[in-house]
Design a protein around this motif. Structure first.
Motif: not given
Length: 128
Positions: A20-38
């Motif tokens: 929950e804390a991470t989702s408050r700090k980061h936007d869609k681009d953050f999650y897309q980038e970590i998804g791409r790296k993963g």
């Protein structure tokens, strides 16, 4: 707050709160980038068999939890989306490729058999 036997926060609760804390700090681009790296890391450490196996398992799980109507609906949506984004040339090309692949994989007997079945089905349909 969920506590474990020692009166401390459970691993599940800590994970939920961290998420929950991470989702408050980061936007869609953050999650897309970590998804791409993963995805890149996974692709680098697994082969075709791995992806086939997880695809098979996912397909089985989906088939167990969905009925015919589900598949008809996603097929309809996919067909509409494809039709909206592709023109006549696209359909001619995939038809040509499909015809070539079928021709390469089947002999004259195959075509005679499907022709006979198609003719019989048309006869039966017209003579009801």
């Amino acid at each position: 707050m969920a506590r474990n036997n020692n009166g401390k926060m459970s691993r599940e609760e800590a994970g939920r709160m961290g998420g929950e804390a991470t989702s408050r700090k980061h936007d869609k681009d953050f999650y897309q980038e970590i998804g791409r790296k993963g995805g890149e890391a996974t692709a680098g450490s697994h082969d075709k068999d791995f992806y086939q196996e997880i695809g098979r398992k996912g397909g089985e799980a989906t088939a167990e939890s969905h009925d015919k109507d589900f598949y008809q609906e996603i097929g309809r949506k996919g067909g509409e989306t494809t039709a909206e984004s592709h023109g006549k040339d696209f359909y001619q090309e995939i038809g040509r490729k499909g015809g070539e692949a079928t021709s390469n994989n089947h002999d004259r007997n195959f075509y005679e058999e499907i022709g006979e079945k198609g003719g019989k089905a048309r006869w039966d349909n017209n003579n009801k």
